[in-house]
Write a protein that holds these residues in place. Structure first.
Motif, mmCIF file in Angstrom:
data_model
loop_
_atom_site.group_PDB
_atom_site.id
_atom_site.type_symbol
_atom_site.label_atom_id
_atom_site.label_comp_id
_atom_site.label_asym_id
_atom_site.label_seq_id
_atom_site.Cartn_x
_atom_site.Cartn_y
_atom_site.Cartn_z
ATOM 1 N N ARG A 63 1.002 -7.686 -2.244
ATOM 2 C CA ARG A 63 1.043 -7.463 -0.806
ATOM 3 C C ARG A 63 1.015 -8.795 -0.062
ATOM 4 O O ARG A 63 1.736 -9.006 0.912
ATOM 5 C CB ARG A 63 -0.151 -6.591 -0.424
ATOM 6 N N THR A 76 0.324 -0.488 2.338
ATOM 7 C CA THR A 76 0.446 0.230 1.068
ATOM 8 C C THR A 76 -0.527 1.401 0.956
ATOM 9 O O THR A 76 -0.483 2.158 -0.010
ATOM 10 C CB THR A 76 0.177 -0.724 -0.109
ATOM 11 N N ALA A 86 4.377 -3.406 -4.640
ATOM 12 C CA ALA A 86 3.454 -4.531 -4.497
ATOM 13 C C ALA A 86 2.780 -4.847 -5.826
ATOM 14 O O ALA A 86 2.586 -6.016 -6.189
ATOM 15 C CB ALA A 86 2.409 -4.222 -3.430
#
Length: 381
Positions: A63, A76, A86
């Motif tokens: 991320r 996410t 990610a």
């Protein structure tokens, strides 16, 4: 000798789970924290102790890298494809940093990516165990994580506390160390209750009302203290003590075993379950629910009997023969087990005597709805 220190002194194999809140900061992976952790685990390894590390951090690392590249925050939390993407980006970075960190102390690491689906089949479970045993015999430190990229039910295990507990049955560890952002367990959430008291020792984790105690989660992880105590309860059933302790404090893991001022030690149960029953109960989430009457409850809980169709009051969900189901009485979960019948078959024979089963659904090779060898009462689900 202090009881904690005696535990560490007897340990020959330790499983350590470390969460995202310990490994990451605003700039992604915290390499300083990773090197510090590698140093502590390497010192234990130098004492001849096998080390298995279950690590979070891949999603947070990925991320952060994409945020830097796209110059915007990647969300996410409620986006499974984004979370898996990610993880795919961050997993390589996580292992690269671990390999370097342990390399400073002369240690070799191995990446083990597993899914819950992969452990549902007993032969795959045993194959994973054999691989880990070979790595440990070579004095390698396995680093275990869920294979997030191919997981299809959310992230299947749901959190790495659950994965850590499952891995205990996989490797037969003597101690479960859960490193978190909090320095142990409190009688209530300290973020919401300033008067919360720390608990240096929990003798019977099954007696705790963990839903009331744990009403919050960390912001970067997916577990929170609830999942850590549930994992500890599962470990206790295997006869494994759990130490829940801060991975961010200015003390070492060895120091946390020398006195009660760091973290919480959770003792194992007096009556433990076999690794096979442990696997049976926790390899999957229940696919349905079977409600039983009071007589069946007594037979199951006090007599150690199998569950017969005559004791079933209701069936919920849609499941096939051999799938895991929850056993409930009066709204309370008694345990879990593998059903010998499908949900449709059980619905038709619920409440019927054994002699009536064949007349209702035809000849069957078994009389029990769930055999006692295929159930675990008081399961931590």
């Amino acid at each position: 000798m202090h009881p904690r220190k005696e535990l560490l002194g007897k340990a020959r194999r330790i499983l350590v789970k470390v969460g995202s809140a310990v490994l990451t900061h605003e700039d992604g992976l915290n390499r300083e924290a990773m090197i510090r952790l590698a140093g502590q685990l390497s010192r234990l390894h130098d004492r001849g102790i096998d080390i298995i590390l279950v690590s979070s951090g891949a999603v947070a690392a990925g991320r952060k890298r994409m945020r830097d590249r796209l110059n915007e925050r990647i969300h996410t939390e409620d986006d499974l494809p984004a979370r898996q993407a990610a993880s795919a980006i961050g997993q390589g970075r996580l292992m690269h940093d671990y390999d370097e960190a342990f390399g400073w102390f002369g240690k070799t690491t191995a990446q083990i990516l597993i899914t819950r689906d992969g452990l549902k089949h007993r032969d795959r479970f045993l194959n994973a165990r054999n691989t880990l045993e070979r790595l440990l015999s070579w004095r390698v430190i396995p680093i275990v994580n869920e294979n997030d990229t191919v997981a299809v039910q959310e992230l299947e295990f749901g959190d790495n506390d659950t994965l850590g507990a499952m891995a205990l049955g996989l490797v037969g560890a003597d101690i479960f160390i859960n490193l978190t952002s909090a320095d142990g367990v409190f009688d209530k959430n300290p973020d919401m209750h300033p008067d919360a008291r720390s608990l240096p020792l929990i003798e019977d984790v099954s007696a705790l009302d963990i839903e009331t105690m744990c009403d919050g989660k960390t912001t970067v992880g997916s577990g929170g203290m609830y999942s850590k105590l549930r994992a500890a309860r599962r470990a206790a059933q295997l006869g494994v003590p759990t130490l829940i302790v801060s991975g961010k404090g200015g003390f070492t893991i060895e120091e946390a075993f020398e006195d009660d001022s760091h973290g919480t030690l959770i003792l194992p149960d007096d009556h433990t379950v076999s690794s096979k029953k442990f696997w049976l109960a926790y390899h999957d989430d229940p696919s349905g629910t079977i409600t039983v009457d009071a007589g069946a409850k007594r037979a199951l809980m006090e007599g150690g009997k199998s569950l017969l169709p005559a004791g079933i009051k209701a069936v919920e969900g849609c499941f096939r023969r051999g799938e895991l189901v929850r056993i409930v009485e009066n709204g309370s979960t008694l345990g879990v087990g593998l059903s010998n019948y499908s949900s449709d078959e059980l619905t038709r024979i619920a409440g019927k005597q054994t002699t009536e089963i064949a007349k209702t659904i035809g000849p069957v090779p078994f009389q029990e709805a769930i055999h006692r060898d295929n159930m675990l009462m008081d399961a931590a689900i």
